[in-house]
Motif scaffolding. Structure first.
Motif, PDB file in Angstrom:
ATOM      1  N   THR A  85       0.847  -1.192   0.000  1.00 18.04           N
ATOM      2  CA  THR A  85       0.000   0.000   0.000  1.00 18.04           C
ATOM      3  C   THR A  85       0.884   1.244   0.000  1.00 18.04           C
TER       4      THR A  85
ATOM      5  N   ALA B 181      -5.920  -9.850  11.294  1.00 20.22           N
ATOM      6  CA  ALA B 181      -4.650  -9.130  11.336  1.00 20.22           C
ATOM      7  C   ALA B 181      -3.759  -9.607  12.470  1.00 20.22           C
TER       8      ALA B 181
ATOM      9  N   SER C 150      -2.721  -2.533  14.001  1.00 25.49           N
ATOM     10  CA  SER C 150      -2.610  -3.144  12.673  1.00 25.49           C
ATOM     11  C   SER C 150      -1.643  -2.378  11.783  1.00 25.49           C
TER      12      SER C 150
ATOM     13  N   ASP D 153      -4.181 -10.166   1.581  1.00 26.52           N
ATOM     14  CA  ASP D 153      -4.412  -9.650   0.234  1.00 26.52           C
ATOM     15  C   ASP D 153      -5.885  -9.342   0.048  1.00 26.52           C
ATOM     16  N   THR D 154      -6.167  -8.140  -0.406  1.00 25.65           N
ATOM     17  CA  THR D 154      -7.542  -7.748  -0.707  1.00 25.65           C
ATOM     18  C   THR D 154      -7.567  -7.124  -2.094  1.00 25.65           C
TER      19      THR D 154
ATOM     20  N   ARG E  69      -2.458  -5.157  -0.874  1.00 30.53           N
ATOM     21  CA  ARG E  69      -1.994  -5.968   0.246  1.00 30.53           C
ATOM     22  C   ARG E  69      -2.070  -5.151   1.525  1.00 30.53           C
ATOM     23  N   ARG E  70      -2.858  -5.591   2.472  1.00 34.16           N
ATOM     24  CA  ARG E  70      -3.011  -4.889   3.741  1.00 34.16           C
ATOM     25  C   ARG E  70      -2.142  -5.563   4.788  1.00 34.16           C
ATOM     26  N   GLN E  71      -1.248  -4.829   5.363  1.00 34.57           N
ATOM     27  CA  GLN E  71      -0.417  -5.369   6.417  1.00 34.57           C
ATOM     28  C   GLN E  71       0.243  -4.220   7.152  1.00 34.57           C
TER      29      GLN E  71
ATOM     30  N   PRO F 161      -4.281   2.318   5.388  1.00 31.56           N
ATOM     31  CA  PRO F 161      -5.052   1.073   5.541  1.00 31.56           C
ATOM     32  C   PRO F 161      -4.977   0.562   6.981  1.00 31.56           C
TER      33      PRO F 161
ATOM     34  N   TRP G 283     -11.665  -4.333   7.025  1.00 36.05           N
ATOM     35  CA  TRP G 283     -10.524  -3.506   6.662  1.00 36.05           C
ATOM     36  C   TRP G 283     -11.035  -2.147   6.229  1.00 36.05           C
TER      37      TRP G 283
ATOM     38  N   THR H 244      -9.732   2.422   6.137  1.00 36.50           N
ATOM     39  CA  THR H 244      -8.652   3.401   6.144  1.00 36.50           C
ATOM     40  C   THR H 244      -8.859   4.354   7.304  1.00 36.50           C
TER      41      THR H 244
END
Length: 766
Positions: free
Chosen positions: A68, A112, A149, A157-158, A162-164, A336, A352, A354
């Motif tokens: 991201t 998460a 998070s 993965d969305t 990629r959310r991490q 994110p 998920w 923002t």
């Protein structure tokens, strides 16, 4: 007048085959061509290749990550690659490091945090904080879950990417308290209010710091900028918080990361920061700016302001201002996050989303510090990590404005890469300096083969950058082998060379200049190692020499020599005494060599110091006729006494034993040609060992950690060269030649495949 000369050419310089591995062709014309050796893939080599393949695959995976924008903005991809290289392919970024959060609580079941490969815990510090309903902000979602998070959320993965978190492998400890929403009308905190905050939050801080936490994140603040509160205002009122945050008596303090505040441009009606009914937050909040008034908090304290998607300071974010020395910026807009909250139907849901605010800039920094601590294996103290974080931040362009951006934009890629030149420590302290890593190395002479390199490969050596941070390298990578096949190269070049004139009464030498050969008369001239000595033997270490020889008679010959001033080769001087009575089938030679800058042809530089050696050797040479064959043999054994100066890597070198031999048979043919067969072992170290004192890291205090490494110097194999050469003269002058050379265990390496070379050439004389 008559002109004379020679013209030589090699038709096929070399056709070399590594058996069972195919053949490579040699070119013609200019000179000999050599092919690289191919090693037998034994179990150790197979493991090394597997490790390299895994490392390359991990790096390719990182290249393919759809990170991201907030992670890309702070150099996370480069940092991950640095960790993978340093940790041998590890991809759990932040592993082994614990990030703590004093916040509203955490959803332990959220994807998460429920990956099951790390520790994620929650401890309730304030009554009711563990109740999800009381942990939500006014917007209806868990602030603590979202903040954690950003620092340490596991990868997911969305469709949106990629959310991490920055450090998805880090352990998480949540210390749950209640927080206000931050949306109430702005009003600067009174001195009495600060004391209330200090007393309660100081207790929370104490309880959190009692736990095993490396970095503690506070995405919270109290209203009011630090500029408007003097030390006298705060000394008594913030005493509890300051006392706990200072961590007096703690050797390695927990790093405290604070949100700088979201006060800028908030509506206001009164107050010292209220300008035109809006807050002018030109510095950080009082809660995040305390080191400005209390120096004991500096070094392990970071205030984090927020930038937007374009990298400019966010409209809402407090500026670093007077706190610039301990303030840094990170993304805080459209970040994110993991969502845990109430949907439109009033149901608790996981998902998920923002978020925006310095609440999310702070955990970005906290996660970055976790990755740094992992990379440096916990060997950098908290103060060193914070110093490095600030020193490597992006200070170019807009980020040079300290009044807004403080230390600049966090650059995790730069923070996890060497800064300046790398140094191999030469003393007990990192601060004492040492030799440059780029200048440090051993160039092995052929006699050592693969022995030392094999002993050191796979072992680590630590070098330190200009900020004192350790980075690890393969010790074997500092050892380079020289030409592993000097004998083959020599034979290729000698194929079309004119016959050499042997120096009288001096076995092993070839005269390169004319001189008086009468017995009892001294001679001075240039000599080179002759073909009747073991190729690559002790005399070859000197190369071409200026020699003074004296033959007193009775088969005795004495020679003193030096190569100083003749070439750019390292200095070698010595002498030899030979005895071969007239008509005797054998002779003896004894000699010594003094190498001024090498050990049996091995040169050292940088942290290896400087090598030198005194070598004594004895040899025997014999010749006899066996039917139509003329047979000769020569052998040498030597004892080298190493000398070592400067450098801290080499702690000790034992005496070395060496050997070399050759067996040669020549048959004259009826057409005037000759057939020659030879069996040779080039100079080889038979035994010896080295002891190295290798830096492997550092303590928090800067002391260098060293490990003693014993390394054998004898090669794993024994190179044996078998050659056959046919030569036939031309009637008009010159000759044609054909040669075959087969080498067993090239470079004295047991795992090296044999080499086969076929040579052909001609020489014209006129």
């Amino acid at each position: 007048m008559k002109r004379t000369g020679t013209i030589s050419a090699v038709f096929v310089a070399a056709l070399t085959c590594a058996f069972a591995a195919g053949c490579g062709g040699g070119g013609g014309g200019a000179g000999p061509q050599e092919a690289a050796h191919k090693m037998e893939p034994d179990a150790e080599e197979a493991d090394r290749q597997a490790e390299e393949a895994a490392l390359q695959a991990a790096l390719e995976d990182i290249d393919g990550l759809e990170l991201t924008p907030n992670l890309s903005a702070v150099g996370v991809r480069a940092a991950y690659k640095n960790v993978v290289r340093a940790m041998g392919g590890a991809t759990r970024f932040g592993a082994g490091v614990t990030i703590g959060f004093i916040d509203t609580g955490i959803d332990l079941d959220h994807p998460a945090f429920s990956d099951g490969v790390r520790t994620v815990t929650e401890e309730v510090l304030e009554t009711g904080a563990g109740d999800p309903a009381s942990s939500f902000s006014e917007g209806g979602s868990s602030h603590g879950t979202a903040v954690a998070s950003v620092a340490a959320g596991a990868a997911r993965d969305t469709s949106a990417g990629r959310r991490q978190g920055v450090a998805p492998g880090a352990n998480v400890r949540m210390f749950a308290i209640t927080l206000g929403s931050g949306t109430e009308p702005y009003k600067e905190t009174t001195l009495e209010g600060l004391k209330t905050f200090s007393d309660s939050f100081g207790e929370y801080l104490r309880r959190a710091l009692e736990q095993d936490v490396d970095v503690l994140n506070m995405s919270l603040s109290v209203n009011g900028t630090i500029d408007h509160y003097s030390k006298d205002d705060l000394r008594d009122r913030m005493a509890t918080l300051v006392r706990e945050a200072a961590q007096s008596g703690v050797v390695d303090k927990t790093i405290l990361v604070w949100a700088a505040g979201n006060e800028n441009d908030r509506k206001c009606t009164s107050g010292m920061s209220c300008v035109a009914r809006k807050v002018d937050a030109r510095s950080v909040t009082v809660s995040s700016g305390l080191p400005l008034r209390f120096p004991e908090l500096r070094g392990h304290w970071v205030a984090a302001a927020a930038v937007d998607g374009d990298g400019a300071i966010a409209d809402f974010s407090n500026r670093c201002g007077s706190a610039a020395d301990f303030c840094i910026v990170a993304p805080g807009v459209a970040v994110p996050i993991a969502y845990y909250g109430i949907n439109n139907r009033g149901d608790l849901v996981q998902g998920w989303g923002t978020g925006g605010g310095t609440s999310f800039a702070a955990p970005t920094v906290a996660g970055g510090l976790a990755v740094m601590k992992q990379l440096f294996r916990g060997q950098l103290a908290s103060t060193a990590l914070v110093t490095r974080l600030f020193a490597t931040a992006d200070k170019t362009g807009r980020y040079a404005d300290r009044s807004v951006y403080g230390q600049g934009l966090m650059d995790l890629g730069a923070a996890t890469a060497p800064v300046g030149a790398m140094t191999v420590a030469g003393g007990a302290s990192v601060a004492a300096g040492g030799a440059g890593l780029r200048e440090t190395g051993l160039a092995l002479g052929p006699a050592f083969g693969d022995g030392l390199a094999a002993s050191l490969t796979g072992r680590e050596i630590a070098a330190f950058d200009s900020l004192g941070a350790p980075f690890w390298f393969d010790l074997g990578g500092l050892v380079a082998a020289t030409d592993a096949r000097p004998f083959l190269t020599r034979r290729l070049r000698a194929l079309t060379a004119p016959p050499a004139r042997r120096a009288a009464s001096t076995p092993g030498w070839t005269a390169l200049t004319s001189g008086t050969d009468g017995a009892g008369l001294p001679r001075i001239g240039l000599l080179g190692a002759g073909t009747d000595a073991p190729p690559g033997g002790h005399l070859a270490l000197a190369g071409t020499v200026l020699a003074a020889a004296f033959d007193p008679g009775a088969g005795l010959a004495a020679t003193a020599f030096t190569n100083r001033g003749l070439s750019d080769r390292p200095p070698v001087s010595g002498g030899a005494l030979s005895w071969r009575p007239a008509g005797a089938p054998a002779g003896l030679t004894a000699g010594w060599l003094t190498e001024g800058a090498e050990l049996l042809g091995t040169g050292a530089a940088g942290a290896f110091g400087r090598l030198a050696a005194d070598t004594a050797f004895v040899g025997i040479d014999a010749g006899f006729a066996a039917g139509p064959w003329s047979v000769s043999a020569a052998g040498e054994v030597g004892a080298a006494t190493p000398r070592h100066r400067r450098g801290r890597l080499v702690a000790g070198l034992s005496p070395l034993t060496t050997s070399a031999f050759t067996l040669d048979a020549t048959r004259r043919l009826a057409d005037g040609g000759a057939l020659r067969l030879a069996l040779t072992q080039p100079l080889r170290v038979e035994n010896g060992h080295a002891t190295l004192s290798v830096p492997v890291g550092r303590t928090h205090g800067g002391a260098v950690l060293r490990r003693s490494v014993a390394a054998g110097l004898e090669p794993s194999g024994r190179q044996i060269d078998v050659t056959a050469q046919w030569r036939r003269p031309f009637a008009a002058g010159g000759d044609a030649a054909l040669g075959v050379a087969w080498t067993h265990a090239p470079g004295h390496a047991a795992g090296a495949k044999p080499d086969l070379a076929v040579m052909a050439g001609w020489r014209l004389a006129f």
